[in-house]
Design a protein around this motif. Structure first.
Motif, short mmCIF file in Angstrom:
data_model
loop_
_atom_site.label_atom_id
_atom_site.label_comp_id
_atom_site.label_asym_id
_atom_site.label_seq_id
_atom_site.Cartn_x
_atom_site.Cartn_y
_atom_site.Cartn_z
N ILE A 67 0.84 -1.20 0.00
CA ILE A 67 0.00 0.00 0.00
C ILE A 67 0.87 1.25 0.00
CG2 ILE A 67 -1.68 1.33 1.35
CD1 ILE A 67 -2.74 -1.41 2.38
N ALA A 68 1.92 1.24 0.82
CA ALA A 68 2.82 2.39 0.90
C ALA A 68 3.48 2.66 -0.45
CB ALA A 68 3.87 2.16 1.98
N VAL A 69 3.99 1.62 -1.08
CA VAL A 69 4.69 1.78 -2.36
C VAL A 69 3.70 2.22 -3.45
CG1 VAL A 69 5.96 0.56 -4.17
CG2 VAL A 69 6.52 0.16 -1.77
N ALA A 70 2.51 1.62 -3.45
CA ALA A 70 1.50 2.00 -4.45
C ALA A 70 1.11 3.47 -4.29
CB ALA A 70 0.28 1.11 -4.32
N THR A 71 1.01 3.94 -3.06
CA THR A 71 0.69 5.35 -2.81
C THR A 71 1.72 6.27 -3.46
OG1 THR A 71 -0.45 4.88 -0.73
CG2 THR A 71 0.42 7.11 -1.01
N LEU A 72 2.99 5.93 -3.29
CA LEU A 72 4.06 6.77 -3.82
C LEU A 72 4.12 6.76 -5.34
CD1 LEU A 72 6.82 5.94 -1.19
CD2 LEU A 72 5.52 8.07 -1.41
N ALA A 73 3.46 5.77 -5.96
CA ALA A 73 3.39 5.73 -7.42
C ALA A 73 2.25 6.59 -7.95
CB ALA A 73 3.23 4.29 -7.90
N THR A 74 1.45 7.18 -7.04
CA THR A 74 0.37 8.08 -7.44
C THR A 74 0.79 9.52 -7.10
OG1 THR A 74 -0.79 8.08 -5.31
CG2 THR A 74 -1.23 6.24 -6.81
N ASP A 75 -0.17 10.45 -7.17
CA ASP A 75 0.13 11.83 -6.81
C ASP A 75 -0.19 12.13 -5.35
OD1 ASP A 75 -2.60 11.75 -6.92
OD2 ASP A 75 -2.83 13.62 -8.06
N ARG A 76 -0.50 11.08 -4.56
CA ARG A 76 -0.79 11.26 -3.15
C ARG A 76 0.49 11.08 -2.33
NH1 ARG A 76 -5.90 12.14 -0.68
NH2 ARG A 76 -5.73 10.28 0.61
#
Length: 359
Positions: A67-76
């Motif tokens: 979840i943490a890594v996926a978040t950083l791949a977005t604009d959040r």
């Protein structure tokens, strides 16, 4: 750099990061050094197809890291939240190392952190000599991250004054940092994002505004689920610290690690591991990080002042320092625990005597 006391993650684990990059065939977001899958492997550990072992940096729920890594791949932006000692800063550093190859773009949050730490400052000698100019501008770690498409880190976000925190709102939503004095603005390059950490049990903190909270995706890092998992974390970190500090090799100290972790878990949870005895909890957090500190101190005592084997006497002093954060308030719970649990537990008489001798 071989004499540096604590290497940055990207240098300490450079071989692992290089091996992951060589074997990584999955798509990478712009400016990322590794794919999201490879970043999670770096954090959780595993064996690569070529046989290279990746050591675990975070021992816990893999899904949280995904979840943490996926978040950083977005604009959040990402907010790592948890009680002290749950590896928030550790995870933040390793995320930046694996994704950007640079964990140094750091803002340390304190009550004295100013807007300049999050935006930019000025070289006042140049400012007085020439007036506002690009040469007189002193970029913050945040601005450097924006210009270079890197991850910026903010430690202890809730310790920063609320009005300074809100400096981040426009920066995170618009991905732009205006410089009114020069009539220009800096727009973030692809790859830029922010990882912040915050302590949800600390005193004297400044709650985030609802507007700022909306700019973050929050991942709560929990305390370890089980005794064995917490022991594994402590053992791994103590071994790593021992190598960095060049402490002499010692026989395995699993029994002492088990004792320290058991004590911390029981006092932290207010009940013994068998759930039979209710306990009063001291004021401190008794985190996994503090257990690592107690065992590292015990290792140093055994190495330099003992026979090379970590004993109850070597960990007793560290235990007292960790538990008795408030000498008045914490003494009663500690004394009760010693008399009702440690004294009566099979095989723990030596620890009881060692703690009593220092009391």
């Amino acid at each position: 750099m071989t004499h540096v006391l604590r290497e940055r993650a990207e240098r300490q684990f450079a071989a692992e990061l290089a091996a992951l990059a060589d074997s990584d065939r999955l798509p990478r977001p712009p400016q990322w050094q590794l794919s999201p899958q490879a970043v999670v492997t770096y954090l959780i550990g595993g064996t690569l197809p070529n046989g290279v072992e990746i050591t675990p940096k975070y021992i816990g729920n893999r899904r949280l890291m995904e979840i943490a890594v996926a978040t950083l791949a977005t604009d959040r932006a990402l907010l790592l939240l948890g009680v002290p000692g749950t590896a928030k800063s550790w995870v933040s550093e390793h995320l930046a190392a694996a994704i950007s190859g640079d964990s140094s773009l750091l803002v340390q949050g304190t009550a004295g952190t100013s807007e300049e730490a999050l935006r930019y400052g000025w070289n006042y000698a140049l400012l007085l000599a020439k007036g506002p100019s690009p040469e007189a501008l002193v970029p913050s770690p945040m601005l450097n991250a924006m210009r270079n498409g890197r991850l910026a880190r903010i430690e202890e976000l809730t310790r920063i004054p609320a009005d300074v925190q809100d400096t981040l709102i426009t920066l995170l939503s618009e991905k732009t940092l205006p410089v009114p004095e020069l009539g220009i603005d800096f727009q973030a390059v692809k790859g830029f994002n922010v990882i912040a950490t915050a302590n949800n049990r600390d005193k004297g903190v400044n709650d985030l505004s609802s507007a700022l909270k909306r700019r973050f995706n929050t991942v709560i890092l929990p305390v370890p689920d089980s005794l064995d998992e917490e022991m594994r974390i402590v053992r791994s970190r103590v071994d790593s610290l021992g190598k960095v500090l060049e402490l002499p090799d010692l026989p395995p100290a699993d029994e002492q690690i088990r004792r320290v972790v058991t004590i911390f878990r029981e006092l932290r949870n207010g009940v013994t591991e068998d759930r039979k005895t209710q306990l009063k909890s001291p004021s401190g957090t008794l985190s996994t990080a503090e257990a690592i500190s107690v065992m590292s101190n015990g290792w140093a005592l055994a190495s330099h002042f003992g026979d090379g084997t970590v004993t109850a006497g070597d960990i007793a002093a560290g235990l007292l320092g960790a538990v008795l954060k408030d000498p008045v308030q914490d003494r009663a719970p500690w004394q009760e625990y010693l008399e009702t649990v440690v004294k009566e537990r099979d095989g723990w008489k030596d620890l009881y005597r060692a703690c009593r001798a220092l009391d």
